[in-house]
Design an enzyme around this catalytic site. Structure first.
Site, PDB file in Angstrom:
ATOM      1  N   SER A 138      63.013  66.746  25.310  1.00 58.50           N
ATOM      2  CA  SER A 138      63.943  65.724  26.181  1.00 58.50           C
ATOM      3  C   SER A 138      63.584  67.289  27.387  1.00 58.50           C
ATOM      4  O   SER A 138      64.196  67.831  26.911  1.00 58.50           O
ATOM      5  CB  SER A 138      64.735  64.702  26.477  1.00 58.50           C
ATOM      6  OG  SER A 138      64.826  64.718  27.839  1.00 58.50           O
ATOM      7  N   TYR A 151      73.838  61.770  25.571  1.00 54.98           N
ATOM      8  CA  TYR A 151      72.045  61.984  25.548  1.00 54.98           C
ATOM      9  C   TYR A 151      71.412  63.208  25.375  1.00 54.98           C
ATOM     10  O   TYR A 151      70.786  63.545  24.554  1.00 54.98           O
ATOM     11  CB  TYR A 151      71.797  61.093  26.197  1.00 54.98           C
ATOM     12  CG  TYR A 151      69.742  61.159  26.104  1.00 54.98           C
ATOM     13  CD1 TYR A 151      69.658  59.843  24.892  1.00 54.98           C
ATOM     14  CD2 TYR A 151      69.666  61.348  27.289  1.00 54.98           C
ATOM     15  CE1 TYR A 151      68.141  59.515  25.186  1.00 54.98           C
ATOM     16  CE2 TYR A 151      67.380  61.895  27.185  1.00 54.98           C
ATOM     17  CZ  TYR A 151      67.078  60.896  26.025  1.00 54.98           C
ATOM     18  OH  TYR A 151      66.006  60.752  25.550  1.00 54.98           O
TER      19      TYR A 151
END
Length: 247
Positions: A138, A151
């Site tokens: 990500s 996260y």
């Protein structure tokens, strides 16, 4: 890597980036297998895409054992593993945030799950003339987003692991290790977080497939390449801009 007539496993392929990537790869003439925890959604996605489906929870050790056995028995020509399944919770760190429990769930899916599944499938991937492992990282792997704190942690850990895995496998195997760094992508998950201005998932899928075909170690989707460049130039400013209005 020539992504035609390959057998490809995509975890979390019943929605979002995984679903879109499965669609592109199927259209290119590959045999695609998708997994998911929700059986009804998985079956629906499989019918729509015309692909093989296997119910699977990447955090469950018994599921991993069963999946690997099924792949070895029925799809022994597997040459591409795409670790796409992921979870994330939007919140801010602080008193009573419950960060430990949230982080534990995120790491089980986003980090420990891919590590265990990848290691279990390595013997099979090594048998192929060419093979690839694709980890969905990500843009928050590069710098954290304060509203996705743990996260971000899990994806940063996956990024570090992917580098070590790439260097290790390059010494004595034909397995390529790719990382995908999406910026905001429009999926059911991101929309549930109130983030509705992302890049379409089918556009992201096209970039991902092209990156694998071009043997790119790191595949940047959307704004991530610019964000990474800004971070390398001036980390403090880049992190501040990335989190502007969120702190």
């Amino acid at each position: 890597m020539n992504l035609t007539n390959k057998t490809i496993l995509i975890t979390g392929g019943n929605s979002g980036i995984g679903y879109a990537t499965a669609k592109v790869l199927t259209q290119k003439g590959n045999k695609v297998i998708i997994t998911g925890r929700d059986r009804a959604r998985l079956e629906k996605a499989g019918q729509e895409l015309g692909v093989t489906t296997i119910p699977f929870d990447v955090t469950n050790a018994e599921d991993v054992t069963a999946l690997v056995a099924k792949i070895k028995a029925e799809h022994s020509d597997l040459s591409v593993l795409i670790n796409n399944a992921g979870v994330g919770k939007a919140y801010k760190l602080g008193e009573n945030a419950n960060a430990y429990d949230i982080a534990k769930e995120e790491f089980e899916t986003n980090y420990f799950g891919p590590i265990r599944l990848t290691e279990a499938l390595l013997p099979l991937l090594k048998q192929q003339s060419e093979a690839a492992i694709v980890n969905l990282a990500s843009n928050v792997s590069i710098h954290p987003l304060v509203v996705l704190p743990t996260y971000s942690d899990s994806k940063a850990a996956l990024h570090s692991h992917s580098i070590a895995l790439r260097l290790t496998l390059a010494t004595d195997t034909n397995i390529k290790v790719h990382e995908v760094f999406p910026s905001l992508i429009s999926t059911e998950g991101t929309r549930a977080l109130g983030l509705d201005n992302g890049l379409p998932a089918d556009v992201a899928a096209g970039v991902i497939v092209s990156g694998i075909e071009n043997n790119d170690n790191e595949i940047y989707v959307g704004d991530t390449a610019k964000q990474r460049e800004a971070f390398l130039k001036d980390p403090e400013t880049a992190i501040s801009e990335f989190n502007k209005g969120l702190i």
